[in-house]
Design a protein around this motif. Structure first.
Motif, PDB file in Angstrom:
ATOM      1  N   CYS A  60       0.832  -1.204   0.000  1.00 24.78           N
ATOM      2  CA  CYS A  60       0.000   0.000   0.000  1.00 24.78           C
ATOM      3  C   CYS A  60       0.867   1.255   0.000  1.00 24.78           C
ATOM      4  CB  CYS A  60      -0.957   0.002   1.189  1.00 24.78           C
ATOM      5  SG  CYS A  60      -2.316   1.176   0.968  1.00 24.78           S
ATOM      6  N   GLY A  81      -0.378  -7.755  -4.143  1.00 28.58           N
ATOM      7  CA  GLY A  81      -1.219  -6.576  -4.203  1.00 28.58           C
ATOM      8  C   GLY A  81      -0.953  -5.709  -5.411  1.00 28.58           C
ATOM      9  N   THR A  82      -1.771  -4.681  -5.536  1.00 26.18           N
ATOM     10  CA  THR A  82      -1.627  -3.697  -6.599  1.00 26.18           C
ATOM     11  C   THR A  82      -1.655  -2.308  -5.981  1.00 26.18           C
ATOM     12  OG1 THR A  82      -4.024  -3.655  -6.970  1.00 26.18           O
ATOM     13  CG2 THR A  82      -2.725  -5.182  -8.306  1.00 26.18           C
ATOM     14  N   ASP A  83      -0.903  -1.393  -6.557  1.00 22.46           N
ATOM     15  CA  ASP A  83      -0.803  -0.023  -6.059  1.00 22.46           C
ATOM     16  C   ASP A  83      -1.093   0.975  -7.166  1.00 22.46           C
ATOM     17  OD1 ASP A  83      -0.156  -0.822  -3.560  1.00 22.46           O
ATOM     18  OD2 ASP A  83       1.870  -0.006  -3.523  1.00 22.46           O
ATOM     19  N   THR A  94      -5.537   4.181  -5.014  1.00 16.46           N
ATOM     20  CA  THR A  94      -6.045   2.957  -4.416  1.00 16.46           C
ATOM     21  C   THR A  94      -4.893   1.987  -4.205  1.00 16.46           C
ATOM     22  OG1 THR A  94      -6.497   1.951  -6.578  1.00 16.46           O
ATOM     23  CG2 THR A  94      -8.318   3.152  -5.518  1.00 16.46           C
ATOM     24  N   CYS A  95      -5.071   1.094  -3.288  1.00 11.85           N
ATOM     25  CA  CYS A  95      -4.149  -0.033  -3.139  1.00 11.85           C
ATOM     26  C   CYS A  95      -4.954  -1.225  -2.650  1.00 11.85           C
ATOM     27  CB  CYS A  95      -2.997   0.291  -2.188  1.00 11.85           C
ATOM     28  SG  CYS A  95      -3.464   0.353  -0.456  1.00 11.85           S
ATOM     29  N   THR A  96      -4.536  -2.397  -3.059  1.00 10.09           N
ATOM     30  CA  THR A  96      -5.206  -3.634  -2.677  1.00 10.09           C
ATOM     31  C   THR A  96      -4.162  -4.655  -2.278  1.00 10.09           C
ATOM     32  OG1 THR A  96      -7.014  -3.195  -4.236  1.00 10.09           O
ATOM     33  CG2 THR A  96      -6.788  -5.443  -3.412  1.00 10.09           C
ATOM     34  N   THR A 107      -9.029  -9.899   1.396  1.00 14.10           N
ATOM     35  CA  THR A 107      -8.670  -8.700   0.635  1.00 14.10           C
ATOM     36  C   THR A 107      -8.810  -7.462   1.502  1.00 14.10           C
ATOM     37  OG1 THR A 107      -9.457  -9.738  -1.401  1.00 14.10           O
ATOM     38  CG2 THR A 107      -9.153  -7.345  -1.436  1.00 14.10           C
ATOM     39  N   LYS A 109      -8.546  -3.325   0.980  1.00 14.70           N
ATOM     40  CA  LYS A 109      -8.470  -2.273  -0.033  1.00 14.70           C
ATOM     41  C   LYS A 109      -8.501  -0.902   0.632  1.00 14.70           C
ATOM     42  CE  LYS A 109     -10.855  -0.394  -4.107  1.00 14.70           C
ATOM     43  NZ  LYS A 109     -12.012  -0.533  -5.018  1.00 14.70           N
ATOM     44  N   THR A 111      -8.762   3.310  -0.326  1.00 14.97           N
ATOM     45  CA  THR A 111      -9.061   4.333  -1.322  1.00 14.97           C
ATOM     46  C   THR A 111      -8.723   5.698  -0.744  1.00 14.97           C
ATOM     47  OG1 THR A 111     -10.870   2.983  -2.188  1.00 14.97           O
ATOM     48  CG2 THR A 111     -10.823   5.292  -2.843  1.00 14.97           C
ATOM     49  N   ASN A 149     -12.501  -2.507   8.889  1.00 16.68           N
ATOM     50  CA  ASN A 149     -12.771  -1.379   8.012  1.00 16.68           C
ATOM     51  C   ASN A 149     -12.479  -0.076   8.747  1.00 16.68           C
ATOM     52  OD1 ASN A 149     -14.522  -2.906   5.749  1.00 16.68           O
ATOM     53  ND2 ASN A 149     -15.210  -3.597   7.766  1.00 16.68           N
ATOM     54  N   GLU A 171     -11.320  -0.981   3.477  1.00 13.09           N
ATOM     55  CA  GLU A 171     -12.377  -1.988   3.444  1.00 13.09           C
ATOM     56  C   GLU A 171     -11.761  -3.378   3.361  1.00 13.09           C
ATOM     57  OE1 GLU A 171     -15.839  -0.535   0.767  1.00 13.09           O
ATOM     58  OE2 GLU A 171     -14.007   0.411  -0.027  1.00 13.09           O
TER      59      GLU A 171
END
Length: 381
Positions: A60, A81-83, A94-96, A107, A109, A111, A149, A171
């Motif tokens: 993240c 993950g993705t950034d 966003t990051c996941t 997961t 996430k 935002t 969350n 989340e």
């Protein structure tokens, strides 16, 4: 011929064996140097990504780091993950992070950005963060959190050009399924751990967006704990509020689950949820049947934006606001400060939106805070 030349085991053979040993040692040294260079190169790449060559991976935008203790970032499972980080030119991101344990995906996430522009979407977005069991962030931070969350509103210096507050929303979902295929809520290790992760993501997001200034946001105090669910049933004094009795069929009332939320001078919440049920095909998400909130924290209340409008919500009501099919929103002075009152209702519920729910809630809150009632025909008690 010199003595021993060309003879096995002679001086010439010994010299030859020595040369071979020296060549082997040189080759091993070159291989070791090459491996060291490769490791160092990989380490420099990791440093560029925010982790040293011997540090655990970061996630993240570099805000979170794998570690050995419990929680989502413990040593259990694998993480990927993705950034998409925010920037000064585009302060949205966003990051996941996905953790996989025994083929089950969890997961998380985050935002970074403003609340939705559309008022109805904004109210639903805010309700998702508040209900059913969020508690205020500690140490005066403007936001809420539960075990999986969170929502944190950033300082005014991070507001958008059109004046909307920027927030960080976290989340979590758990791939394990319960009744009718509904995902379990994700537990990051408790509300305290969730608050720490949310604050770290907010600090990193502000740095990347160019609005960090001075000391970073910190959370060190304990987090509030909610009471257990209301076992008396929603058809009586829901959330302990006089006059707030949910109406509906016996089947509906048996299903609904009330939850007494936070009760402070900054925030009060009450929610009634409708769990998943099978009606020909499974519904995968718990549905909010009724959500009620009083928000006196200025930055959190600012997320409502202009959804309250400029006129009275209805004839005789105090303050400004709007009543629509899916929500009621009123802003009024209470105990010397601007206060926002919010109601979200299930638009396709059999009973429909009932203004008496909102009236009962606002009566109870204004009496507790010591300010004039909002609804017409009421007198302070």
């Amino acid at each position: 011929m010199p003595p021993g030349a060309g003879l096995p085991g002679g001086a010439g053979a010994a010299e030859h064996r020595g040369r071979l040993l020296r060549l082997a040692r040189a080759r091993r040294m070159l291989i070791a140097v090459g491996v060291a260079v490769a490791v160092l190169g990989g380490g420099l790449g990791a440093w560029a990504a925010g982790a040293g060559p011997f540090e655990d991976p970061r996630h993240c935008w570099g805000a979170w780091q794998d570690r050995g203790e419990g929680g989502f970032f413990s040593g259990h499972g694998s993480r990927s993950g993705t950034d998409d980080p925010p920037t000064p030119e585009r302060p949205r991101g966003t990051c996941t992070v996905v953790r996989t344990i025994a083929s089950v995906e969890q997961t998380l996430k985050v935002t970074y950005g403003p609340a939705p522009e559309d008022p109805a979407e904004r109210m639903e977005w805010l309700g998702d963060a508040l209900f059913p069991d969020a508690v205020p962030l500690p140490d005066g931070l403007p936001g809420v959190v539960d075990a999986g969350n969170g929502l944190l509103v950033l300082p005014e210096r991070c507001d958008t050009a059109d004046g909307r507050p920027t927030a960080v929303r976290m989340e979590g979902t758990d791939g394990r399924e319960q009744d009718y295929g509904t995902p379990h809520s994700l537990d990051l290790g408790g509300t305290r751990e969730a608050a720490v992760l949310l604050t770290a993501a907010a600090n990193r997001g502000m740095e990347l967006a160019g609005c960090a200034d001075g000391e970073p946001l910190r959370t060190t105090s304990p987090v509030l704990t909610l009471p257990p669910g209301d076992e008396s049933g929603p058809h009586e004094r829901t959330c302990g509020i006089p006059g707030l009795g949910i109406q509906g069929s016996e089947a509906l009332l048996r299903r609904l689950r009330p939850q007494v939320g936070t009760v402070t001078r900054q925030l009060q919440t009450c929610s009634v949820t409708d769990p998943p049920r099978f009606t020909g095909k499974p519904r995968r998400k718990e549905r909010l049947h009724l959500g009620l909130a009083m928000i006196a924290e200025p930055r959190l209340a600012a997320l409502a934006g202009d959804a309250a409008g400029a006129g009275a919500p209805a004839r005789g009501w105090r303050g400004t606001g709007a009543f629509t099919t899916g929500h009621a929103l009123v802003r009024a002075e209470c105990a010397g400060r601007p206060t926002t009152f919010l109601m979200l209702t299930e638009t396709d519920a059999g009973t429909g939106a009932r203004p008496d729910y909102f009236t009962a809630f606002t009566d109870a809150v204004t009496q507790r805070l010591g300010c004039a009632p909002l609804a017409p025909g009421r007198t302070g008690r």
